[in-house]
Design a protein around this motif. Structure first.
Motif, PDB file in Angstrom:
ATOM      1  N   UNK A  57       6.423  17.159 -12.838  1.00 36.99           N
ATOM      2  CA  UNK A  57       6.264  18.050 -11.689  1.00 36.99           C
ATOM      3  C   UNK A  57       4.804  18.501 -11.577  1.00 36.99           C
ATOM      4  N   UNK A  58       4.196  18.840 -12.707  1.00 42.48           N
ATOM      5  CA  UNK A  58       2.783  19.245 -12.688  1.00 42.48           C
ATOM      6  C   UNK A  58       1.881  18.077 -12.312  1.00 42.48           C
ATOM      7  N   UNK A  59       2.199  16.901 -12.843  1.00 41.93           N
ATOM      8  CA  UNK A  59       1.396  15.719 -12.506  1.00 41.93           C
ATOM      9  C   UNK A  59       1.501  15.412 -11.018  1.00 41.93           C
ATOM     10  N   UNK A  60       2.682  15.617 -10.459  1.00 40.91           N
ATOM     11  CA  UNK A  60       2.848  15.390  -9.025  1.00 40.91           C
ATOM     12  C   UNK A  60       1.988  16.355  -8.219  1.00 40.91           C
ATOM     13  N   UNK A  61       1.941  17.618  -8.645  1.00 40.05           N
ATOM     14  CA  UNK A  61       1.095  18.594  -7.966  1.00 40.05           C
ATOM     15  C   UNK A  61      -0.378  18.164  -8.024  1.00 40.05           C
ATOM     16  N   UNK A  62      -0.835  17.793  -9.216  1.00 38.82           N
ATOM     17  CA  UNK A  62      -2.230  17.370  -9.356  1.00 38.82           C
ATOM     18  C   UNK A  62      -2.493  16.113  -8.525  1.00 38.82           C
ATOM     19  N   UNK A 108      13.005  23.214 -13.664  1.00 42.18           N
ATOM     20  CA  UNK A 108      11.632  23.671 -13.820  1.00 42.18           C
ATOM     21  C   UNK A 108      11.467  24.298 -15.207  1.00 42.18           C
ATOM     22  N   UNK A 109      10.265  24.684 -15.514  1.00 39.84           N
ATOM     23  CA  UNK A 109       9.867  25.335 -16.760  1.00 39.84           C
ATOM     24  C   UNK A 109       9.811  24.323 -17.910  1.00 39.84           C
ATOM     25  N   UNK A 110       8.807  24.527 -18.741  1.00 37.84           N
ATOM     26  CA  UNK A 110       8.683  23.729 -19.959  1.00 37.84           C
ATOM     27  C   UNK A 110       9.620  24.281 -21.021  1.00 37.84           C
ATOM     28  N   UNK A 111      10.258  23.382 -21.739  1.00 35.50           N
ATOM     29  CA  UNK A 111      11.094  23.796 -22.856  1.00 35.50           C
ATOM     30  C   UNK A 111      10.212  23.999 -24.086  1.00 35.50           C
ATOM     31  N   UNK A 112      10.677  24.773 -25.083  1.00 36.31           N
ATOM     32  CA  UNK A 112       9.825  25.036 -26.245  1.00 36.31           C
ATOM     33  C   UNK A 112       9.508  23.790 -27.060  1.00 36.31           C
ATOM     34  N   UNK A 113      10.407  22.809 -27.050  1.00 37.46           N
ATOM     35  CA  UNK A 113      10.185  21.594 -27.822  1.00 37.46           C
ATOM     36  C   UNK A 113      10.004  20.381 -26.929  1.00 37.46           C
ATOM     37  N   UNK A 114       9.698  19.267 -27.562  1.00 36.55           N
ATOM     38  CA  UNK A 114       9.495  18.014 -26.837  1.00 36.55           C
ATOM     39  C   UNK A 114      10.858  17.388 -26.549  1.00 36.55           C
ATOM     40  N   UNK A 115      11.294  17.478 -25.305  1.00 35.92           N
ATOM     41  CA  UNK A 115      12.545  16.864 -24.904  1.00 35.92           C
ATOM     42  C   UNK A 115      12.409  16.381 -23.463  1.00 35.92           C
ATOM     43  N   UNK A 124      -5.645   4.616  -5.684  1.00 41.00           N
ATOM     44  CA  UNK A 124      -4.744   3.491  -5.456  1.00 41.00           C
ATOM     45  C   UNK A 124      -3.643   3.426  -6.507  1.00 41.00           C
ATOM     46  N   UNK A 125      -4.029   3.372  -7.771  1.00 42.91           N
ATOM     47  CA  UNK A 125      -3.043   3.132  -8.822  1.00 42.91           C
ATOM     48  C   UNK A 125      -2.219   4.370  -9.137  1.00 42.91           C
ATOM     49  N   UNK A 126      -2.780   5.561  -8.960  1.00 43.33           N
ATOM     50  CA  UNK A 126      -1.964   6.760  -9.153  1.00 43.33           C
ATOM     51  C   UNK A 126      -0.891   6.853  -8.081  1.00 43.33           C
ATOM     52  N   UNK A 127      -1.231   6.443  -6.845  1.00 40.60           N
ATOM     53  CA  UNK A 127      -0.222   6.414  -5.786  1.00 40.60           C
ATOM     54  C   UNK A 127       0.891   5.428  -6.090  1.00 40.60           C
ATOM     55  N   UNK A 128       0.523   4.284  -6.656  1.00 41.91           N
ATOM     56  CA  UNK A 128       1.539   3.292  -7.019  1.00 41.91           C
ATOM     57  C   UNK A 128       2.432   3.815  -8.148  1.00 41.91           C
ATOM     58  N   UNK A 129       1.804   4.437  -9.151  1.00 38.38           N
ATOM     59  CA  UNK A 129       2.579   4.921 -10.290  1.00 38.38           C
ATOM     60  C   UNK A 129       3.476   6.081  -9.904  1.00 38.38           C
ATOM     61  N   UNK A 130       2.991   7.012  -9.082  1.00 34.54           N
ATOM     62  CA  UNK A 130       3.750   8.214  -8.744  1.00 34.54           C
ATOM     63  C   UNK A 130       4.714   8.005  -7.587  1.00 34.54           C
ATOM     64  N   UNK A 131       4.727   6.829  -6.972  1.00 35.49           N
ATOM     65  CA  UNK A 131       5.582   6.604  -5.809  1.00 35.49           C
ATOM     66  C   UNK A 131       7.056   6.872  -6.093  1.00 35.49           C
ATOM     67  N   UNK A 132       7.639   6.374  -7.209  1.00 35.35           N
ATOM     68  CA  UNK A 132       9.065   6.664  -7.447  1.00 35.35           C
ATOM     69  C   UNK A 132       9.337   8.153  -7.605  1.00 35.35           C
ATOM     70  N   UNK A 133       8.428   8.882  -8.256  1.00 35.05           N
ATOM     71  CA  UNK A 133       8.659  10.316  -8.460  1.00 35.05           C
ATOM     72  C   UNK A 133       8.504  11.083  -7.150  1.00 35.05           C
ATOM     73  N   UNK A 134       7.532  10.680  -6.323  1.00 35.37           N
ATOM     74  CA  UNK A 134       7.383  11.323  -5.017  1.00 35.37           C
ATOM     75  C   UNK A 134       8.615  11.068  -4.160  1.00 35.37           C
TER      76      UNK A 134
END
Length: 393
Positions: free
Chosen positions: A295-300, A279-286, A58-68
């Motif tokens: 994108x990975x969280x959306x897949x999961x 796509x792709x992760x950058x070497x640093x946190x940005x 339930x709550x993951x669907x609510x949280x991910x709705x804008x990204x989906x």
């Protein structure tokens, strides 16, 4: 004393009533209540786990709705690339045109037969094999007929359906130079700097270390080569008091710079399309690292929604049979769709072969032109350009 004489009917009624009175009253028959089963630890664990799955679903669907919504909407643009462009759109039907040529376009079967005939002629000249049209695969058009007509005031993109002759015209009006240039472009103080050679950069240092790393890991080693696209270093700089953004290529030392206040503008549609392809992760946190994580969280999440949905479906016994039928049908349809898409993508027609663009201009076209006008010849191919890269909206 007088005696009361009762009739036989009254005597029998009295006897019956007295017999009923002697019997104990019968209670309403009820099923004995089942004693609740003693809850075991694994039963409690199963219920708690199912409740956790439902709440997470339930709550993951609510949280991910804008990204989906964002990811799906941006992907939609690739299937309909001509939407939201601001162009003037007009449609036409082949039957409504005075020139009936679009109603008589060659069919895929007839055109394939003509192509095979021309191929046999080419094969005969080089001593090649005899070619026959096979029924193993139905001839098909892989794209729309696409044309561009440029005029002084507008540019027209004309798309024609090769099956029906119906089409669409998208007109982009030309903007005059004095109307397009509102402000004079600002001078970039770093415009004359194109190269900066810095020895000992990370790319060179790591290049020399890679063979040693392979040796230490017991792997066969050799000279290391950088990839086609080298990483870059992006930083802010100030030149003559003007804030600039500088990008330095670590591979060739190339410099690209822009003024901070003259960054290129990007249309909303272009931004959404590039956002979908990011796509792709950058070497640093940005911010790009965070987007790749989303994108990975959306897949999961999508996988989890499917699995948790199956779990919740299985809990409702009355829907198990219907749901199982739908699930099996979905697997069969998905497998068939994937196999057919694989077949379509491996035919070699994805980029239109060698003939994308103009009329070809080979020797076969001049020979086919001399054929009778009532015969379907390669002249039709010369007059009609098939652009397999064009997509209808």
């Amino acid at each position: 004393m007088s005696a009361t004489i009762e009739s036989p009917e009254s005597q029998s009624e009295t006897t019956l009533n007295s017999g009923l009175a002697d019997k104990p009253a019968q209670t309403t028959s009820t099923k004995p209540k089942r004693k609740p089963k003693k809850k075991t630890w694994y039963g409690k664990l199963g219920r708690s786990s199912l409740m956790l799955v439902r709440r997470t679903h339930l709550y993951s669907g609510i949280f991910m709705f804008p990204f989906v919504l964002l990811y799906g909407f941006t992907g939609w643009f690739f299937n309909h690339p001509r939407l939201f462009t601001g162009d003037e759109v007009r449609s036409f039907a082949a039957a409504d045109l005075s020139d009936g040529s679009l109603r008589d376009l060659p069919t895929p079967d007839a055109l394939a037969a003509s192509v095979v005939e021309e191929m046999n002629l080419e094969s005969f000249l080089i001593g090649g094999p005899n070619i026959e049209l096979s029924d193993a695969r139905s001839p098909r058009f892989t794209g729309f007929l696409s044309y561009t007509v440029n005029t002084e005031s507008a540019s027209h993109q004309v798309t024609v359906n090769p099956h029906t002759g119906d089409g669409e015209i998208r007109t982009t009006h030309v903007v005059k130079e004095d109307e397009a240039a509102d402000d004079e472009p600002k001078l970039n103080p770093l415009a004359g700097i194109f190269q900066a050679s810095v020895p000992g950069g990370p790319l060179d240092v790591a290049k020399n270390s890679v063979p040693k790393v392979l040796d230490e890991l017991g792997l066969e080693s050799g000279e290391a080569f950088t990839g086609r696209r080298s990483p870059s270093l992006e930083f802010a700089a100030i030149a003559d008091g003007v804030p600039c953004i500088v990008t330095w290529n670590m591979g060739n030392g190339g410099i690209t710079s822009i003024r901070e206040d003259s960054r290129p503008q990007m249309e909303t549609k272009s931004f959404l399309q590039r956002l979908h392809l990011a796509r792709h992760y950058s070497p640093g946190w940005d911010v790009r690292w965070v987007w790749a994580l989303i994108v990975d969280v959306m897949f999961v999440s999508m996988v989890f929604w499917g699995v948790s949905g199956l779990m919740m479906w299985w809990q409702v016994k009355r829907t198990r049979m219907l749901g199982a039928g739908v699930l099996i049908a979905s697997f069969v349809f998905t497998a068939m769709l994937a196999m057919n898409m694989h077949d379509s993508m491996t035919t070699g027609a994805g980029r239109g072969g060698r003939g994308g663009g103009g009329g070809g201009g080979n020797r076969g076209a001049s020979i086919a032109t001399a054929a009778p006008s009532d015969a379907l010849t390669m002249k039709s191919v010369q007059q009609t350009t098939i652009d397999t890269n064009a997509q209808g909206s």
